[in-house]
Design an enzyme around this catalytic site. Sequence first.
Site, PDB file in Angstrom:
ATOM      1  N   PHE A  82     -10.897  -5.188   0.962  1.00  0.00           N
ATOM      2  CA  PHE A  82      -9.992  -4.483   1.887  1.00  0.00           C
ATOM      3  C   PHE A  82      -9.818  -5.487   2.997  1.00  0.00           C
ATOM      4  CE2 PHE A  82      -9.224  -1.771   5.557  1.00  0.00           C
ATOM      5  CZ  PHE A  82      -8.271  -1.060   5.041  1.00  0.00           C
ATOM      6  N   LYS A  86     -13.423  -4.255  14.517  1.00  0.00           N
ATOM      7  CA  LYS A  86     -14.495  -3.338  14.401  1.00  0.00           C
ATOM      8  C   LYS A  86     -15.571  -3.406  15.353  1.00  0.00           C
ATOM      9  CE  LYS A  86     -14.068  -1.002   9.911  1.00  0.00           C
ATOM     10  NZ  LYS A  86     -13.166  -1.889   9.000  1.00  0.00           N
ATOM     11  N   ASP A 128     -13.372 -12.674   5.900  1.00  0.00           N
ATOM     12  CA  ASP A 128     -12.987 -11.423   6.591  1.00  0.00           C
ATOM     13  C   ASP A 128     -14.209 -10.861   6.973  1.00  0.00           C
ATOM     14  OD1 ASP A 128     -12.150  -8.950   7.646  1.00  0.00           O
ATOM     15  OD2 ASP A 128     -10.689  -8.463   6.000  1.00  0.00           O
TER      16      ASP A 128
HETATM   17  C1  PLP Z   1     -11.676  -2.163   8.656  1.00  0.00           C
HETATM   18  C2  PLP Z   1     -11.242  -3.720   8.082  1.00  0.00           C
HETATM   19  C3  PLP Z   1     -10.102  -4.116   8.368  1.00  0.00           C
HETATM   20  C4  PLP Z   1      -9.086  -3.456   9.079  1.00  0.00           C
HETATM   21  O1  PLP Z   1      -9.489  -3.218  10.433  1.00  0.00           O
HETATM   22  P1  PLP Z   1      -8.435  -2.476  11.389  1.00  0.00           P
HETATM   23  O2  PLP Z   1      -9.073  -2.535  12.695  1.00  0.00           O
HETATM   24  O3  PLP Z   1      -8.595  -1.151  10.892  1.00  0.00           O
HETATM   25  O4  PLP Z   1      -6.964  -2.886  11.164  1.00  0.00           O
HETATM   26  C5  PLP Z   1     -10.033  -5.442   7.623  1.00  0.00           C
HETATM   27  N1  PLP Z   1     -10.862  -6.069   7.084  1.00  0.00           N
HETATM   28  C6  PLP Z   1     -12.246  -5.362   6.647  1.00  0.00           C
HETATM   29  C7  PLP Z   1     -13.101  -5.975   5.953  1.00  0.00           C
HETATM   30  C8  PLP Z   1     -12.224  -4.120   7.200  1.00  0.00           C
HETATM   31  O5  PLP Z   1     -13.583  -3.393   6.912  1.00  0.00           O
END
Ligand code: PLP
Length: 397
Positions: free
Chosen positions: A137, A251, A222
């Site tokens: 994700f 986050k 990420d």
């Molecule tokens: C939550 C998340 C995102 C997206 O972040 P947003 O602030 O919702 O755009 C991207 N990568 C990972 C691994 C995430 O957990």
Amino acid sequence: MSKKIIDESNKYLMNTYARSPLILRKGRGMKVWDPDGKEYLDFVGGIAVNCLGHCHPKVVIALQKQAQRLLHVSNLFYIEPQIRLAKLLVTNSFADKAFICNSGTEATEAAIKLARKYAKDHTVPERYEIITAESSFHGRTLGSLSATGQTKMHKGFEPLTPGFKYVPFNNIGELKNGITRHTCGVMLEPIQGEGGVKVPDKNYLKHVREVCDDHGLLLILDEVQTGIGRTGTLFAYEQFHMEPDIICLGKGLGGGVAIGAILAKDAVAASFHHGSHGSTFGGNPLACTVAATTIETLLEDGYILDNCRRMGQYFIKRLEELKKEFPSTILDIRGMGLLIGMEIAKDGGAIVAACAERGILINCVQGNVLRFTPPLIVVEKEIDQLMDVLAEVLERV
Ligand SMILES: *Cc1c(COP(=O)(O)O)cnc(C)c1O
């Protein structure tokens, strides 16, 4: 009263979220309250956002003071809190430079652009493709969505942005097979969060690093979910004994305020120059002050990171005990620090709802993986309370 609020939500907001029928109005530390004053222990923590707990006094005071001084001026000018935040991130990581944006998805977008630009600047023939993992994700904007290895999220939004290829997570052979003359980089979560709290083998990321080096590929991690202390170190990569070329943050970075960032070494960061990338709100004084305060507080005396590691171990130990009581319901327990998942042979949504009725907030991903991402200040007694409720709920639901 809550019915009216929920009706208005349905009337005025687009229907993008399957929300719990709960209105949260106030929070302190591990606790949140609804408008009737009912108290909940929060093991969601705003989905790995409220790392210091709700309304940490240092964060609140920093925000209030900055709000009185300056909210926004744009990146046409130098912004001291943005510099303060970048310095903190750089001096506490592998990286030399930061770019500040407003969310996780913007961070992954920036990383994708930087990797493509770096490839254009450095390699012939043209390389542009980024390999990502199945069940990954990376966000909801079109580029990040295209990078996300989950078909169910793509549905209806085609055509996707070209230039991504998905390979099975935690499988070096498949990753190697995926590399072509068009590949410019690999983007992975150190632990797949939304995909079901999937922790790779200890040496996986180290091997990915070696493969990237062998093929001249950039390695993007990420860390939007795993970063900012979530796994027990400031960044998760530290525990995998390797260094990425770029990391994405979001986050927890703002301790509750919207912000994102990417970090990179000088040699990579140099591919962004005037006009390459930008953001109106990115790096604004308010968000940067709060983020810098959050990181300083997190690192202050090492207590919070230490607590995260200790409570993470305690949490897993208690879940393992629960698994002995419910061997056919609890299929797997996994995680690092306070990013913990429990895979169950039941409908996770029903468990989440039953826990909420009993004053405990948890989350479920992929339909049957309960995900626990509490503030990093959680204590044993609170984990015990969760375990009591989980035991009762697993018995009844
Ligand atoms: C939550 C998340 C995102 C997206 O972040 P947003 O602030 O919702 O755009 C991207 N990568 C990972 C691994 C995430 O957990």
